[in-house]
Design a protein around this motif. Structure first.
Motif, PDB file in Angstrom:
ATOM      1  N   LEU A   1      -2.934   1.246  -3.800  1.00 58.71           N
ATOM      2  CA  LEU A   1      -2.669   0.382  -3.807  1.00 58.71           C
ATOM      3  C   LEU A   1      -1.885  -1.992  -4.146  1.00 58.71           C
ATOM      4  O   LEU A   1      -3.137  -1.678  -4.950  1.00 58.71           O
TER       5      LEU A   1
ATOM      6  N   PRO B   1       0.817  -0.796   0.278  1.00 61.70           N
ATOM      7  CA  PRO B   1      -0.593   0.294   0.007  1.00 61.70           C
ATOM      8  C   PRO B   1       1.084   1.037  -0.113  1.00 61.70           C
ATOM      9  O   PRO B   1       1.807   1.916   1.207  1.00 61.70           O
TER      10      PRO B   1
ATOM     11  N   THR C   1       1.611   4.655   0.803  1.00 58.80           N
ATOM     12  CA  THR C   1       0.917   5.676   0.591  1.00 58.80           C
ATOM     13  C   THR C   1       1.488   6.954   0.324  1.00 58.80           C
ATOM     14  O   THR C   1       2.589   7.554   0.314  1.00 58.80           O
TER      15      THR C   1
ATOM     16  N   LYS D   1      -5.417   0.127   5.107  1.00 58.87           N
ATOM     17  CA  LYS D   1      -4.073   1.108   5.811  1.00 58.87           C
ATOM     18  C   LYS D   1      -4.450   1.322   7.103  1.00 58.87           C
ATOM     19  O   LYS D   1      -3.949   1.212   7.322  1.00 58.87           O
TER      20      LYS D   1
ATOM     21  N   LEU E   1      -6.064  -2.488   8.139  1.00 56.69           N
ATOM     22  CA  LEU E   1      -5.259  -3.443   7.865  1.00 56.69           C
ATOM     23  C   LEU E   1      -4.614  -4.091   9.277  1.00 56.69           C
ATOM     24  O   LEU E   1      -4.051  -5.282   9.667  1.00 56.69           O
TER      25      LEU E   1
END
Length: 409
Positions: A350, A340, A342, A381, A385
């Motif tokens: 993703l 993922p 950022t 995320k 997650l």
């Protein structure tokens, strides 16, 4: 050879891969005699450290006591493994005792080789030198990001393999996003010096990432490998195809080179790379049928991520139980890994892919198109997650991670 100290299953490593495998096996066979060899008192959710370095998570939320994640009924041997004797079905521990097994599962992770960069260890955590790859340094990353108003910030990436290949970029994008929002990005020269030849290994995700490289005006330097750091003088030396280049910095985010743990690399279980020599689909050892390997310490050519371990654990659980029953493996791992990325606070690209760079999205593209930055991916995320990790993966609940890919016998 008789052992006073023997367990049906011995697992090396109490990280994500080891704990998840033990939990998955116990879900399938309650009461199974499993021992986990792990010296640490603390279990860390390492994917959270990127968020600590970006000022989004507090560091404490990424760690829990090891005893709190050990599956119920497992024997925890709180020491490190020293040598493997697979011909005798035994492991020797640091304290000199040996442990016998019917099945061995090797999941010791990967070693951060800070020492391979000259001068780095002496300056980590000061002189503007930091890394989100260490729990104690991720808060320093955020401190530096907040304090930097002008100057040069360099983000590095070593040669592969490394765990979470996206992490070097994640640190950079979150830093740039903060500087942009604070109105200082125009006064900061940002460089991404990557030892590799591409921005990201799976081409489908590169266009979205390049948009952010351009948005933040990042100087992209490929084929540039950090070899030395002079902390007091705030200079870093890189090896490039044209020779060595030295750059001064105000902030340096370093990702260390990464290698197999030495005790594994020196053992009969190692491949040429030093990692556990396993079949990339069944995760069974190529020479010892009662040995399995997974996680960052395995020789499989997948991206080394927690998401990969989440998919590998059920495969090893199924195949190791079949081995105990005198049968061949039926479950297969398809190389799935997830990064993922950022790219800004509130948006993530993703990346989800398997062997050969094949895209393997977990969600329909109308919900999340992984090749484009999305807010929903950020929520996944930041919120989902970590919860899935602590309450799902480490407890043997295989949400989105069943041992699919049945192999023909």
């Amino acid at each position: 050879m008789a052992h006073s100290n023997k367990h049906t299953v011995v697992i090396i490593g109490g990280g994500a891969a080891g704990i998840a495998t033990a939990a998955s096996m116990l879900k399938r066979r309650a009461g199974l005699d499993i021992a986990i060899i792990e010296p640490s008192d603390i279990h860390a959710y390492q994917p959270g450290w990127t968020m600590v370095g970006g000022g989004i998570f507090e560091p404490e939320v990424t760690r829990r006591p090891m005893k709190s994640v050990m599956p119920k009924g497992v024997t925890w041997l709180k020491t490190a493994a020293k040598t493997f004797q697979p011909d005798d079905n035994e492991v020797t521990l640091e304290d000199g005792t040996t442990v016998g097994y019917d099945v061995l599962i090797v999941a010791p992770g990967i070693r951060l080789a800070w020492e391979k960069i000259e001068g780095l260890e002496a300056t980590l955590g000061k002189n503007g030198v930091t890394s989100n790859y260490r729990y104690d340094l991720a808060p320093y990353t955020w401190q530096l990001v907040q304090g930097l108003k002008r100057g040069r910030a360099i983000f590095t990436q070593p040669p592969m393999p490394i765990k979470c290949a996206g992490a070097p970029q994640k640190a950079m994008y979150l830093s740039c996003d903060h500087w942009l929002r604070s109105g200082v990005l125009g006064d900061i020269e940002v460089e991404f010096r990557n030892a590799g030849g591409v921005l990201f290994g799976v081409q489908d995700y590169v266009p979205a990432l390049m948009e952010y490289v351009e948005k933040y005006d990042i100087g992209l330097k490929l084929g540039s490998n950090l070899v030395a750091v002079d902390g007091p003088n705030q200079s870093a030396t890189f090896q490039t195809k044209d020779g060595e280049v030295t750059r001064e910095f105000d902030m340096l985010h370093v990702v260390p080179p990464q290698v197999a743990p030495q005790f594994l690399a020196d053992s009969p279980l190692a491949s040429e790379s030093g990692f556990t020599d396993v079949d990339q689909h069944t995760l069974r050892h190529n020479r010892y049928p009662n040995v399995f390997g997974l996680g960052d310490g395995g020789s499989m050519p997948n991206a080394k991520t927690a998401a990969a371990a989440r998919k590998q654990a059920p495969v090893v659980a199924v195949n190791a139980l079949r081995q105990l029953d005198g049968k061949g493996p039926t479950a297969g791992y398809d190389g799935y890994g997830s990064c993922p990325l950022t790219v800004e606070r509130g948006k993530i690209v993703l990346a989800e892919f398997g062997y050969g760079g094949k895209l393997m999205p977990s969600f329909p593209t109308w919900l999340i198109d992984g090749t484009k930055p999305a807010r929903l991916s950020w929520m996944l995320k930041a919120d989902a997650l970590p919860w899935i990790y602590w309450n799902g993966m480490l407890k043997g609940r295989e949400w989105l991670a069943g041992p699919g890919n049945m192999i023909a016998q």
